[in-house]
Enzyme design. Structure first.
Site, PDB file in Angstrom:
ATOM      1  N   ASP A 162       0.865  -1.171   0.000  1.00 44.89           N
ATOM      2  CA  ASP A 162       0.000   0.000   0.000  1.00 44.89           C
ATOM      3  C   ASP A 162       0.908   1.228   0.000  1.00 44.89           C
ATOM      4  OD1 ASP A 162      -2.144   1.787   0.564  1.00 44.89           O
ATOM      5  OD2 ASP A 162      -3.157   0.239   1.738  1.00 44.89           O
TER       6      ASP A 162
ATOM      7  N   GLU B  65      -6.701   4.029  -5.381  1.00 44.03           N
ATOM      8  CA  GLU B  65      -7.918   4.312  -4.599  1.00 44.03           C
ATOM      9  C   GLU B  65      -8.391   5.696  -5.011  1.00 44.03           C
ATOM     10  OE1 GLU B  65      -9.567   4.876  -0.056  1.00 44.03           O
ATOM     11  OE2 GLU B  65      -7.735   5.825  -0.712  1.00 44.03           O
TER      12      GLU B  65
ATOM     13  N   ASP C 194      -2.846   4.753  -2.277  1.00 45.68           N
ATOM     14  CA  ASP C 194      -3.809   5.350  -1.357  1.00 45.68           C
ATOM     15  C   ASP C 194      -4.216   6.767  -1.765  1.00 45.68           C
ATOM     16  OD1 ASP C 194      -5.049   5.240   1.391  1.00 45.68           O
ATOM     17  OD2 ASP C 194      -3.765   6.984   1.702  1.00 45.68           O
TER      18      ASP C 194
ATOM     19  N   HIS D 272     -11.011  -1.985   4.549  1.00 44.45           N
ATOM     20  CA  HIS D 272     -10.812  -1.584   5.940  1.00 44.45           C
ATOM     21  C   HIS D 272     -11.473  -0.243   6.278  1.00 44.45           C
ATOM     22  CE1 HIS D 272      -7.869   0.490   3.566  1.00 44.45           C
ATOM     23  NE2 HIS D 272      -7.742   1.352   4.552  1.00 44.45           N
ATOM     24  N   ASP D 273     -12.063   0.410   5.288  1.00 45.35           N
ATOM     25  CA  ASP D 273     -12.730   1.695   5.526  1.00 45.35           C
ATOM     26  C   ASP D 273     -14.256   1.581   5.495  1.00 45.35           C
ATOM     27  OD1 ASP D 273     -10.282   3.054   5.603  1.00 45.35           O
ATOM     28  OD2 ASP D 273     -10.299   3.371   3.430  1.00 45.35           O
TER      29      ASP D 273
HETATM   30  C1  GLC Z   1      -7.380   5.910   2.515  1.00 46.55           C
HETATM   31  C2  GLC Z   1      -7.255   4.712   3.428  1.00 46.55           C
HETATM   32  C3  GLC Z   1      -7.762   5.078   4.783  1.00 46.55           C
HETATM   33  C4  GLC Z   1      -6.911   6.198   5.322  1.00 46.55           C
HETATM   34  C5  GLC Z   1      -6.854   7.360   4.347  1.00 46.55           C
HETATM   35  C6  GLC Z   1      -5.740   8.292   4.689  1.00 46.55           C
HETATM   36  O1  GLC Z   1      -8.678   6.272   2.291  1.00 46.55           O
HETATM   37  O2  GLC Z   1      -7.917   3.611   2.863  1.00 46.55           O
HETATM   38  O3  GLC Z   1      -7.774   4.002   5.668  1.00 46.55           O
HETATM   39  O4  GLC Z   1      -7.407   6.636   6.541  1.00 46.55           O
HETATM   40  O5  GLC Z   1      -6.622   6.956   3.019  1.00 46.55           O
HETATM   41  O6  GLC Z   1      -4.512   7.725   4.358  1.00 46.55           O
END
Ligand code: GLC
Length: 554
Positions: A102, A261, A204, A334-335
């Site tokens: 990641d 993402e 990310d 995980h979110d």
């Molecule tokens: C992304 C991750 C999340 C994190 C955010 C900041 O959305 O998936 O878990 O809090 O980025 O890095």
């Protein structure tokens, strides 16, 4: 078969996301370790997993559980050592599983040496590495942007006499991608990990890396008088130039994949991001998770939705990647709260719901991304007070809800339903104390149902979600149309059923999933000449679906 083999390895496989803090603790500290992941490679292999995305395990103060990186070249001691990581990468390969790292490149931790130097003085070598701005004449923040986690997206820094921007928590200062040295440093990090033999990267929060040329206030959309930073900065024109440079520096010439993402990229914009002219191999877009959660993802704002809305989002994503690019199919990460709660409007057993979603995920077109616990049919956890949550975002959403005028109980209810901690409780391996996750008190409580909902129990139960997921994974591997075939929606007007077919030359597979608690009938001719390959509730009858039943014909 040939057509499937023409695809890249990552298009033919199943990906699985591990949240290492909650996967398996091998040292008795209450939090998971990298050695714990290595120990469970057989388990993952049995699920057909070929790509293993691990959320950040770099050295970090863990304000956002690793998404605040202090040192991209070191493993956080709570997870183990670089040797443990090298071992996981090597042993993974022996199991046909490639590790996916990641990359958190929009921001670092405020403890990162780059930021420490940047905040020290405007003359530092790192002075321009972050997004610094002067205060407004009255001393207030440069703009009224609200960070994703709530509160101002600006934090005052006494040493420098300026504010810095943080799209997420204040301990996560945004990097300045306009600075050539920043981009070079980030690409070097990615190449370091690629050279170690990882199979790819999940990138990310990538839509935030380019900031607009002018920083301006926006219209307030809450009682706090703030304007969402997302609306102000996401997908700023020019972002793709940065990403093309990234791709050329890291991806080109390697047998790896990059999945971005990209919250806020709509399905009809996908072709700029993936495929022939795109920058990524796949892109996580969130149009379907927005259906139950709302686009702004402000948990306390009620959303009404129907299956038709979810179907529309899923179909749009399929269409957008039908001839160009590739779709990373997912219901959980995980979110997100657990999918068994998130994507159903009716009551019913979680196990049945998990099987319905599994049938969609593992037979749809694209690379399925499973999230730990999804294959066991986890539900959301039981929370009684806001103090039980660990997540930085949950606590901020609670405060925001209170600021909007909600009572304590109403604000808590929103967190109970949507908190990211719902996805972060420890994985349940067996019925022993702490569900076999750890010999110490786990950092988040295991579910109340761990004595029955765990890997060991489900392995022994032919009707369990885990066995269903394994069955589907085998089916997928054995039927090329499930990997390489075209995708077409069926029964598009049905209010209760999501159905589609996969076709490749003469082969045809039909997936029918009943998202409701009603018995449903459909025209039997849809599956004429086909037989039942798998039924989530045992035997199945053509033309009829039981409540929360999934059937695959072929
Ligand atoms: C992304 C991750 C999340 C994190 C955010 C900041 O959305 O998936 O878990 O809090 O980025 O890095």
């Amino acid at each position: 078969m040939d057509k499937a083999n023409e695809l890249a390895w990552w298009q033919q496989t199943i990906a699985y996301e591990v949240y290492p803090k909650s996967f398996l603790d091998t040292v008795g500290q209450g939090t998971g370790t990298i050695a714990g992941i290595t120990q469970k490679l057989d388990y993952l292999q049995k699920l057909g997993v070929g790509a293993l995305w691990i959320t950040p395990c770099y050295k970090s103060p863990m304000v956002d559980n690793g998404y605040d990186v202090q040192d991209y070249y070191a493993i956080d001691p709570s997870f183990g050592t670089m040797d443990d990581m090298d071992e996981l990468i090597a042993r993974g390969r022996e199991h046909g599983i490639r590790v996916v790292m990641d990359l958190v490149f929009n921001h670092t931790s405020d403890q990162c040496t780059w930021f420490q130097a940047s905040k020290e003085s405007r003359d530092s070598e790192y002075a321009d590495w972050y997004v610094w701005r002067d205060a407004k004449p009255d001393g207030s923040a440069p703009t009224n942007w609200r960070s994703i986690f709530g509160g101002s997206a600006w934090e005052w820094c006494e040493e420098r006499g300026q504010y810095y921007l943080h799209t997420f928590a204040k301990q996560q200062p945004d990097l300045n991608w306009e600075c050539d040295e920043v981009r070079k440093a980030l690409f070097d990090i990615a190449n370091y990990w690629a050279d170690k033999g990882v199979g790819g990267f999940r990138i990310d929060a990538i839509t935030y890396i380019k900031k607009p040329p002018v920083f301006e206030d926006g219209p307030a959309d809450g009682e706090d008088g703030l304007y969402p930073v997302h609306a102000a900065t996401a997908n700023t024109p020019g972002i793709l130039d940065f990403l093309h440079e990234f791709k050329a520096a890291v991806r080109d010439g390697r047998d790896i994949f990059m999945v971005g993402e990209a919250n806020g990229v709509a399905a009809d914009e996908l072709d700029k991001w993936v495929g022939t002219d795109g920058v990524f191999d796949m892109l996580f877009e969130f149009s379907h998770t927005h259906v139950p959660m709302g686009e702004a993802e402000i948990w306390c704002r009620p959303v009404t939705w129907e299956l038709a809305d979810l179907k529309r989002a899923l179909v749009a994503s399929q269409r957008a990647t039908a001839t160009n690019g590739w779709y990373p199919a997912f219901f959980e990460n995980h979110d997100q709260p657990r999918s068994t709660v998130n994507f159903f409007r009716c009551e019913g057993p979680l196990a049945d719901k998990a099987k319905v979603l599994g049938a969609v995920l593992l037979t749809t077109r694209g690379t399925p991304f499973l999230y730990q616990g999804e294959e066991l049919g986890f539900g959301n956890a039981t929370w009684k007070s806001i103090d039980e949550f660990d997540d930085v975002q949950t606590r901020a959403q609670y405060d925001f809800a209170k600021g909007e005028g909600l009572s304590d109980a109403e604000a808590l209810a929103a967190c109970v339903r949507f908190s990211r901690d719902n996805a972060r409780t420890p994985l349940q391996w067996d019925a022993s104390e702490n569900a076999g996750f750890s010999t110490a008190m786990p950092w988040l409580p295991v579910h109340d149902d761990y004595a029955t909902c765990n890997v060991a129990a489900q392995e022994a139960d032919p009707g369990s979600p885990l066995v269903w997921y394994r069955t589907l994974a085998s089916l997928r591997a054995a039927r090329p149309e499930l990997i390489a075939g075209d995708w077409q929606e069926l029964l598009s007007d049905d209010e209760n059923v999501f159905a589609f077919e996969r076709t490749l030359e003469d082969a045809r597979t039909v997936t029918l999933t009943n998202f409701s608690d009603k018995n449903v009938e459909y025209d039997e001719s849809l599956v004429a000449g086909l037989s039942v390959l798998a039924g989530s509730q045992g035997d199945a009858t053509p033309g009829a679906l039981r409540p929360l039943e999934a059937v695959i014909f072929g």
